[in-house]
Design a protein around this motif. Structure first.
Motif, PDB file in Angstrom:
ATOM      1  N   HIS A  96      -3.698  48.763  22.289  1.00  0.00           N
ATOM      2  CA  HIS A  96      -3.796  47.552  21.474  1.00  0.00           C
ATOM      3  C   HIS A  96      -2.978  46.421  22.099  1.00  0.00           C
ATOM      4  CE1 HIS A  96      -3.197  44.877  17.956  1.00  0.00           C
ATOM      5  NE2 HIS A  96      -4.408  45.305  17.622  1.00  0.00           N
ATOM      6  N   GLY A  97      -1.764  46.756  22.515  1.00  0.00           N
ATOM      7  CA  GLY A  97      -0.916  45.742  23.136  1.00  0.00           C
ATOM      8  C   GLY A  97      -1.455  45.274  24.478  1.00  0.00           C
ATOM      9  N   GLY A  98      -2.048  46.199  25.226  1.00  0.00           N
ATOM     10  CA  GLY A  98      -2.573  45.851  26.546  1.00  0.00           C
ATOM     11  C   GLY A  98      -3.772  44.929  26.506  1.00  0.00           C
ATOM     12  N   THR A  99      -4.498  44.950  25.399  1.00  0.00           N
ATOM     13  CA  THR A  99      -5.663  44.070  25.270  1.00  0.00           C
ATOM     14  C   THR A  99      -5.349  42.823  24.452  1.00  0.00           C
ATOM     15  OG1 THR A  99      -6.376  45.455  23.397  1.00  0.00           O
ATOM     16  CG2 THR A  99      -7.412  45.881  25.535  1.00  0.00           C
ATOM     17  N   TRP A 100      -4.142  42.737  23.934  1.00  0.00           N
ATOM     18  CA  TRP A 100      -3.760  41.589  23.107  1.00  0.00           C
ATOM     19  C   TRP A 100      -3.931  40.248  23.825  1.00  0.00           C
ATOM     20  CZ3 TRP A 100       0.502  38.256  23.754  1.00  0.00           C
ATOM     21  CH2 TRP A 100       0.697  37.356  22.698  1.00  0.00           C
ATOM     22  N   PRO A 101      -3.577  40.133  25.135  1.00  0.00           N
ATOM     23  CA  PRO A 101      -3.750  38.830  25.796  1.00  0.00           C
ATOM     24  C   PRO A 101      -5.218  38.415  25.948  1.00  0.00           C
ATOM     25  CG  PRO A 101      -2.220  40.233  27.025  1.00  0.00           C
ATOM     26  CD  PRO A 101      -2.915  41.104  26.018  1.00  0.00           C
ATOM     27  N   PHE A 102      -6.135  39.368  25.808  1.00  0.00           N
ATOM     28  CA  PHE A 102      -7.539  39.075  26.092  1.00  0.00           C
ATOM     29  C   PHE A 102      -8.403  38.935  24.844  1.00  0.00           C
ATOM     30  CE2 PHE A 102      -6.027  42.137  29.430  1.00  0.00           C
ATOM     31  CZ  PHE A 102      -5.743  41.173  30.389  1.00  0.00           C
ATOM     32  N   SER A 103      -7.951  39.487  23.719  1.00  0.00           N
ATOM     33  CA  SER A 103      -8.830  39.510  22.549  1.00  0.00           C
ATOM     34  C   SER A 103      -8.035  39.658  21.257  1.00  0.00           C
ATOM     35  CB  SER A 103      -9.813  40.680  22.663  1.00  0.00           C
ATOM     36  OG  SER A 103     -10.576  40.837  21.487  1.00  0.00           O
ATOM     37  N   ASN A 104      -8.558  39.048  20.203  1.00  0.00           N
ATOM     38  CA  ASN A 104      -8.007  39.221  18.864  1.00  0.00           C
ATOM     39  C   ASN A 104      -8.899  40.100  17.989  1.00  0.00           C
ATOM     40  OD1 ASN A 104      -5.702  37.556  19.222  1.00  0.00           O
ATOM     41  ND2 ASN A 104      -6.974  35.723  18.970  1.00  0.00           N
ATOM     42  N   ASP A 105      -9.992  40.582  18.557  1.00  0.00           N
ATOM     43  CA  ASP A 105     -10.917  41.423  17.792  1.00  0.00           C
ATOM     44  C   ASP A 105     -10.297  42.793  17.532  1.00  0.00           C
ATOM     45  OD1 ASP A 105     -12.646  39.368  17.941  1.00  0.00           O
ATOM     46  OD2 ASP A 105     -14.176  40.388  19.127  1.00  0.00           O
ATOM     47  N   GLY A 106     -10.626  43.372  16.398  1.00  0.00           N
ATOM     48  CA  GLY A 106     -10.198  44.734  16.099  1.00  0.00           C
ATOM     49  C   GLY A 106      -8.742  44.819  15.677  1.00  0.00           C
ATOM     50  N   GLN A 107      -8.472  45.558  14.611  1.00  0.00           N
ATOM     51  CA  GLN A 107      -7.111  45.764  14.144  1.00  0.00           C
ATOM     52  C   GLN A 107      -6.505  47.000  14.802  1.00  0.00           C
ATOM     53  OE1 GLN A 107      -7.454  46.109   9.893  1.00  0.00           O
ATOM     54  NE2 GLN A 107      -8.046  43.963   9.623  1.00  0.00           N
TER      55      GLN A 107
END
Length: 213
Positions: A96-107
């Motif tokens: 979740h943290g690794g994709t945080w810079p790229f997307s806000n989709d998905g909780q």
């Protein structure tokens, strides 16, 4: 159920898109229980063939059964069973943290629950390992004294059968990484390079374990 599992293993993005629309706890939880049970079974197999000696023990006694195990082994068995649940939480946080810079989709809840499904290849390759351990234990001379127990455990894990099973572990790890990358694409709506970057820390950690342990 068979179709559901085959969809996870061979068409994971479609599987995760369906699961995201109807999130459930039971499926991934059962996958983790099954995976933890494999390592627990391997440890108890070795303990059952070892000589306890003077180690402090925990005993379970009924009118028809007595089971006695070293106390340290009971603690180790709990760790063997529970470590995958620690990985579940930790890996989900990394993804979740690794994709945080790229997307806000998905909780985080979505990523956490669906990460659990990615451990299924661990269970499948773990079955291969457990069968190899059982076979290896049968062909290795059993210890007759407590001092020989440690040697017995090492010898069981160094047979060709078990070493071959460890090679299968690497296949299962790549498979899991692919599932987790597919999950991130479906849940976080990221590209393959972005998903791979998020999964990279876990890949480095897992392959380091295969090489060093």
């Amino acid at each position: 159920m068979v179709f559901r599992v085959s969809s996870l293993l061979f068409a994971p993005r479609r599987f995760f898109e369906r699961e995201r629309a109807d999130l459930g706890v039971l499926g991934p939880f059962l996958v983790l229980i099954a995976t933890g049970s494999i390592t627990l079974g391997g440890q108890l197999l070795l303990v059952s063939m070892s000589v306890i000696g003077d180690s402090s023990t925990l005993a379970y006694v009924t009118s028809i059964l007595r089971v006695e195990l070293p106390a340290i082994t009971v603690a180790g068995a709990l760790v063997s069973f529970g470590h995958v649940f620690v990985y579940w939480v930790g890996y989900a946080a990394i993804f979740h943290g690794g994709t945080w810079p790229f997307s806000n989709d998905g909780q985080f809840r979505d990523v956490f629950l669906l990460t659990g499904w990615g451990f299924l290849p661990w269970f499948l390759t773990g079955l291969v390992w457990l069968v190899a351990m059982i076979g290896s234990a049968q062909i290795t001379p059993a210890p007759t004294t407590p001092a020989e127990s440690d040697i017995f455990v090492r010898q069981v894990q160094e047979t060709t059968l078990v070493r071959g099973a460890r090679m299968v572990d690497s296949v299962g790890m790549v498979w899991s990484l692919w599932l987790w990358g597919s999950m991130l694409r479906a849940v976080r709506d990221v590209t393959w390079p972005q998903a791979a970057l998020a999964v990279l820390p876990v890949a480095v950690f897992e392959f380091a374990k295969l090489v060093l342990l």
